[in-house]
Scaffold this motif. Structure first.
Motif, PDB file in Angstrom:
ATOM      1  N   LYS A 107      -6.340  -5.403  -5.898  1.00 21.70           N
ATOM      2  CA  LYS A 107      -7.499  -5.707  -5.065  1.00 21.70           C
ATOM      3  C   LYS A 107      -8.767  -5.802  -5.901  1.00 21.70           C
ATOM      4  CE  LYS A 107      -9.934  -4.141  -0.918  1.00 21.70           C
ATOM      5  NZ  LYS A 107      -9.968  -3.142   0.174  1.00 21.70           N
ATOM      6  N   ASN A 108      -8.936  -4.889  -6.853  1.00 23.79           N
ATOM      7  CA  ASN A 108     -10.103  -4.947  -7.726  1.00 23.79           C
ATOM      8  C   ASN A 108     -10.090  -6.192  -8.604  1.00 23.79           C
ATOM      9  OD1 ASN A 108     -11.055  -2.500  -6.729  1.00 23.79           O
ATOM     10  ND2 ASN A 108      -9.910  -1.309  -8.234  1.00 23.79           N
ATOM     11  N   LEU A 109      -8.907  -6.586  -9.066  1.00 26.81           N
ATOM     12  CA  LEU A 109      -8.805  -7.812  -9.861  1.00 26.81           C
ATOM     13  C   LEU A 109      -9.155  -9.037  -9.024  1.00 26.81           C
ATOM     14  CD1 LEU A 109      -5.532  -7.055 -11.844  1.00 26.81           C
ATOM     15  CD2 LEU A 109      -7.838  -7.210 -12.791  1.00 26.81           C
ATOM     16  N   ALA A 110      -8.714  -9.045  -7.766  1.00 25.07           N
ATOM     17  CA  ALA A 110      -9.033 -10.174  -6.893  1.00 25.07           C
ATOM     18  C   ALA A 110     -10.531 -10.242  -6.601  1.00 25.07           C
ATOM     19  CB  ALA A 110      -8.237 -10.061  -5.591  1.00 25.07           C
ATOM     20  N   TRP A 125       0.811  -1.216   0.000  1.00 24.94           N
ATOM     21  CA  TRP A 125       0.000   0.000   0.000  1.00 24.94           C
ATOM     22  C   TRP A 125       0.842   1.263   0.000  1.00 24.94           C
ATOM     23  CZ3 TRP A 125      -4.709  -0.184  -1.545  1.00 24.94           C
ATOM     24  CH2 TRP A 125      -5.506  -1.303  -1.299  1.00 24.94           C
ATOM     25  N   VAL A 126       1.923   1.279   0.759  1.00 26.23           N
ATOM     26  CA  VAL A 126       2.746   2.492   0.838  1.00 26.23           C
ATOM     27  C   VAL A 126       3.629   2.641  -0.390  1.00 26.23           C
ATOM     28  CG1 VAL A 126       4.544   3.672   2.169  1.00 26.23           C
ATOM     29  CG2 VAL A 126       2.682   2.492   3.346  1.00 26.23           C
ATOM     30  N   ARG A 127       4.291   1.566  -0.817  1.00 22.24           N
ATOM     31  CA  ARG A 127       5.227   1.658  -1.932  1.00 22.24           C
ATOM     32  C   ARG A 127       4.531   1.658  -3.283  1.00 22.24           C
ATOM     33  NH1 ARG A 127       9.934  -2.574  -1.512  1.00 22.24           N
ATOM     34  NH2 ARG A 127      10.538  -1.302  -3.315  1.00 22.24           N
ATOM     35  N   HIS A 128       3.476   0.878  -3.420  1.00 23.72           N
ATOM     36  CA  HIS A 128       2.781   0.790  -4.708  1.00 23.72           C
ATOM     37  C   HIS A 128       1.271   0.889  -4.482  1.00 23.72           C
ATOM     38  CE1 HIS A 128       6.680  -0.581  -6.188  1.00 23.72           C
ATOM     39  NE2 HIS A 128       6.671  -1.509  -5.251  1.00 23.72           N
ATOM     40  N   PRO A 129       0.764   2.061  -4.127  1.00 21.78           N
ATOM     41  CA  PRO A 129      -0.670   2.153  -3.797  1.00 21.78           C
ATOM     42  C   PRO A 129      -1.584   1.874  -4.972  1.00 21.78           C
ATOM     43  CG  PRO A 129       0.344   4.333  -3.876  1.00 21.78           C
ATOM     44  CD  PRO A 129       1.446   3.345  -3.972  1.00 21.78           C
ATOM     45  N   TRP A 130      -1.265   2.429  -6.158  1.00 23.93           N
ATOM     46  CA  TRP A 130      -2.167   2.256  -7.301  1.00 23.93           C
ATOM     47  C   TRP A 130      -2.139   0.828  -7.822  1.00 23.93           C
ATOM     48  CZ3 TRP A 130      -5.433   5.881  -7.194  1.00 23.93           C
ATOM     49  CH2 TRP A 130      -5.077   7.181  -6.848  1.00 23.93           C
ATOM     50  N   VAL A 131      -0.964   0.217  -7.839  1.00 20.87           N
ATOM     51  CA  VAL A 131      -0.874  -1.182  -8.270  1.00 20.87           C
ATOM     52  C   VAL A 131      -1.627  -2.080  -7.292  1.00 20.87           C
ATOM     53  CG1 VAL A 131       0.714  -3.103  -8.688  1.00 20.87           C
ATOM     54  CG2 VAL A 131       1.285  -0.816  -9.479  1.00 20.87           C
ATOM     55  N   TYR A 182      -0.136 -12.754  -4.381  1.00 19.85           N
ATOM     56  CA  TYR A 182       0.928 -12.404  -5.318  1.00 19.85           C
ATOM     57  C   TYR A 182       0.468 -12.534  -6.767  1.00 19.85           C
ATOM     58  CZ  TYR A 182       3.701 -12.654  -1.093  1.00 19.85           C
ATOM     59  OH  TYR A 182       4.185 -12.442   0.171  1.00 19.85           O
ATOM     60  N   SER A 183      -0.496 -13.397  -7.020  1.00 22.14           N
ATOM     61  CA  SER A 183      -1.015 -13.501  -8.383  1.00 22.14           C
ATOM     62  C   SER A 183      -1.714 -12.211  -8.797  1.00 22.14           C
ATOM     63  CB  SER A 183      -1.990 -14.680  -8.482  1.00 22.14           C
ATOM     64  OG  SER A 183      -1.341 -15.896  -8.176  1.00 22.14           O
ATOM     65  N   SER A 184      -2.510 -11.625  -7.906  1.00 18.64           N
ATOM     66  CA  SER A 184      -3.203 -10.382  -8.244  1.00 18.64           C
ATOM     67  C   SER A 184      -2.212  -9.243  -8.453  1.00 18.64           C
ATOM     68  CB  SER A 184      -4.196 -10.025  -7.134  1.00 18.64           C
ATOM     69  OG  SER A 184      -3.538  -9.865  -5.886  1.00 18.64           O
ATOM     70  N   ILE A 185      -1.137  -9.196  -7.664  1.00 18.89           N
ATOM     71  CA  ILE A 185      -0.116  -8.161  -7.858  1.00 18.89           C
ATOM     72  C   ILE A 185       0.547  -8.321  -9.219  1.00 18.89           C
ATOM     73  CG2 ILE A 185       2.126  -7.351  -7.056  1.00 18.89           C
ATOM     74  CD1 ILE A 185      -0.027  -6.361  -5.282  1.00 18.89           C
ATOM     75  N   ALA A 186       0.866  -9.566  -9.594  1.00 18.61           N
ATOM     76  CA  ALA A 186       1.515  -9.803 -10.884  1.00 18.61           C
ATOM     77  C   ALA A 186       0.604  -9.427 -12.043  1.00 18.61           C
ATOM     78  CB  ALA A 186       1.939 -11.268 -10.990  1.00 18.61           C
ATOM     79  N   VAL A 187      -0.673  -9.780 -11.953  1.00 20.39           N
ATOM     80  CA  VAL A 187      -1.616  -9.447 -13.023  1.00 20.39           C
ATOM     81  C   VAL A 187      -1.805  -7.939 -13.108  1.00 20.39           C
ATOM     82  CG1 VAL A 187      -3.989  -9.704 -13.794  1.00 20.39           C
ATOM     83  CG2 VAL A 187      -2.776 -11.669 -12.864  1.00 20.39           C
ATOM     84  N   ALA A 188      -1.833  -7.246 -11.969  1.00 22.82           N
ATOM     85  CA  ALA A 188      -1.976  -5.790 -11.984  1.00 22.82           C
ATOM     86  C   ALA A 188      -0.787  -5.124 -12.666  1.00 22.82           C
ATOM     87  CB  ALA A 188      -2.131  -5.273 -10.555  1.00 22.82           C
ATOM     88  N   LYS A 189       0.420  -5.583 -12.385  1.00 24.58           N
ATOM     89  CA  LYS A 189       1.597  -5.029 -13.049  1.00 24.58           C
ATOM     90  C   LYS A 189       1.578  -5.322 -14.547  1.00 24.58           C
ATOM     91  CE  LYS A 189       4.630  -5.186  -8.995  1.00 24.58           C
ATOM     92  NZ  LYS A 189       5.874  -5.771  -8.415  1.00 24.58           N
ATOM     93  N   ALA A 190       1.131  -6.525 -14.924  1.00 26.37           N
ATOM     94  CA  ALA A 190       1.048  -6.857 -16.345  1.00 26.37           C
ATOM     95  C   ALA A 190       0.020  -5.978 -17.058  1.00 26.37           C
ATOM     96  CB  ALA A 190       0.692  -8.332 -16.502  1.00 26.37           C
ATOM     97  N   GLU A 191      -1.089  -5.702 -16.424  1.00 22.32           N
ATOM     98  CA  GLU A 191      -2.093  -4.832 -17.042  1.00 22.32           C
ATOM     99  C   GLU A 191      -1.578  -3.398 -17.172  1.00 22.32           C
ATOM    100  OE1 GLU A 191      -5.928  -4.805 -15.377  1.00 22.32           O
ATOM    101  OE2 GLU A 191      -6.494  -6.763 -16.185  1.00 22.32           O
TER     102      GLU A 191
END
Length: 438
Positions: free
Chosen positions: A213-216, A202-208, A225-234
């Motif tokens: 969270k919305n993807l999950a 949340w502090v380092r990458h709030p928008w990602v 970690y899957s949702s974080i990876a998909v968010a970065k890919a998007e």
């Protein structure tokens, strides 16, 4: 052993709680297609399996039953205390006999709960039940106020009023919890999301993290970690699509009107264009292009390490100028590289100059390979002629565009030129006769 496929389901969600296979391995669950052993895999090490999906669901069921029993017992105790306060207050303040006070204040204390239960039924049927919910809150507020005003001892009155409010709020929270469970089971409420780290996410990458969270919520199979990876890919996909859209719009607009270009960008599948660009990319050529800039000779010319081989700057009174020594590498049109195989006229001119001029002047200069080397050759000749060329003159002579200022700054930092010469070149002023000689 119970595997992921065999795990029971709660509220329409499988026993794995929507975790993908690699997240299941992190918590020690077996994954379909594995060896069926009772060990989970973390990295490359096998560890004992912590729990099974069925064990997890059984624990949840037991916790739900225990929580319901404790809640009902707690509400019964709170209700009895609140009723005691209501009855004692009615007897003392209103003078109502005990036999009539008990059912009267009991109806008042339980009235809010009854109306709230009716509102919950109507909301299950799809209604909002606003009137019932407002009436329930009003009855509860009146019961709290009566408990406060009916006792002269305000400490005792506050105790009974607080217990009355506590009982109503506990039942309200229980009703809302049941409502959310029903909505989530029907798919009308998003599932619970992973718990993301406060500092790391949340502090380092709030928008990602918010995107993850919305993807999950949309796909319960995505874990932490899957949702974080998909968010970065998007995010990378959006940047790539935006760049392709800009280039495509500019290219089409050069041939047709802007409206047609907008239509083309909206119609074309930019993802397909990105896939085809990736498939046809010349990675060998791009690698060679970058490797050419990282060549040791090129790096030595750019960072100024070749300046040590150049002659020192001497006073103009000590050495006479030789203005015609570098005609081979500086012409009014474009500097000519020494030793290059051009046309016959260039070869004959180069030969004539080489035969007529001292060899040490040309040999002491670095071989001109880059635009920066061309500018340095022009600089040496102009300074030897008694003037300091300006940045604009260097750009014009070398046929560059606003590049000489950056080169001059590098030369000054590398001590190839003095601070006075840099100021004169950047400011456009002429200095007295001074030159670089061998």
């Amino acid at each position: 052993m119970t595997t992921v496929d065999q795990a029971p389901r709660i509220n329409g969600i499988s026993g794995t709680h929507g975790l993908p296979p690699h997240d299941l391995r992190h918590i020690g669950m077996s994954v379909p297609g594995g060896n069926g052993s009772s060990t989970g895999v973390i990295g490359h090490q096998a560890v004992p399996q912590v729990f099974l999906a069925a064990d997890l669901d059984d624990a949840v069921r037991r916790a739900v039953r225990a929580s319901a029993l404790m809640r009902q017992s707690f509400y019964a105790v709170v209700l009895l205390v609140a009723l005691a306060g209501q009855v004692s207050g009615a007897v003392e303040a209103l003078g109502i006999p005990m036999i009539w006070a008990i059912p009267a204040v009991g109806a008042l204390e339980l009235g809010g709960i009854v109306v709230l239960a009716n509102a919950d039924v109507r909301r299950r049927l799809g209604e909002r039940a606003i009137a019932s919910r407002i009436l329930s809150a009003a009855i509860a507020a009146f019961a709290v106020a009566f408990n406060w005003m009916a006792h002269e001892n305000k400490l005792l009155a506050g105790f009974f009023a607080g217990m009355s409010a506590l009982g109503y709020l506990v039942w309200l929270m229980h009703t809302e919890n049941q409502r959310r469970d029903r909505l989530r089971a029907k798919g009308d409420l998003p599932p619970t999301t992973p718990v993301y780290e406060v500092v790391g996410h949340w502090v380092r990458h709030p928008w990602v993290t918010l995107r993850a969270k919305n993807l999950a919520k949309a796909d319960p199979r995505l874990g932490l970690y899957s949702s974080i990876a998909v968010a970065k890919a998007e995010k990378r996909k959006e940047q790539r699509t935006s760049a392709i859209a800009k280039v495509l719009h500019r290219k089409i607009r050069a041939a047709v009107d802007p409206t047609t270009a907008d239509i083309a960008v909206a119609v074309y599948d930019l993802d397909e264009i990105a896939v085809r660009l990736a498939d046809g990319a010349d990675y060998d050529g791009l690698t060679a292009l970058i490797a050419a800039d990282l060549a040791p000779a090129r790096l030595a010319a750019v960072d100024g390490t070749a300046a040590s081989a150049l002659p020192p700057v001497q006073d103009a009174a000590a050495v006479e100028p030789e203005p015609d020594a570098l005609l081979v590498i500086d012409t009014p049109e474009r500097p000519t590289l020494p030793g290059t195989a051009g046309d016959d006229e260039a070869d004959s001119s180069a030969g004539a100059v080489d035969a007529a001029e001292p060899s040490n002047v040309v040999e002491d200069l670095p071989v001109v390979r880059t635009l920066q080397d061309v500018m340095w050759a022009i600089w040496v000749r102009r300074v030897a002629g008694g003037s300091v060329p300006t940045a604009a003159e260097l750009d014009e002579a070398a046929q560059a565009h606003n590049y000489a200022s950056k080169v001059l700054r590098k030369w000054k930092d590398a001590r190839r030129i003095t601070a006075e010469e840099y100021a004169a070149a950047v400011g456009g002023r002429r200095r007295p006769r001074r030159k670089h000689v061998a």
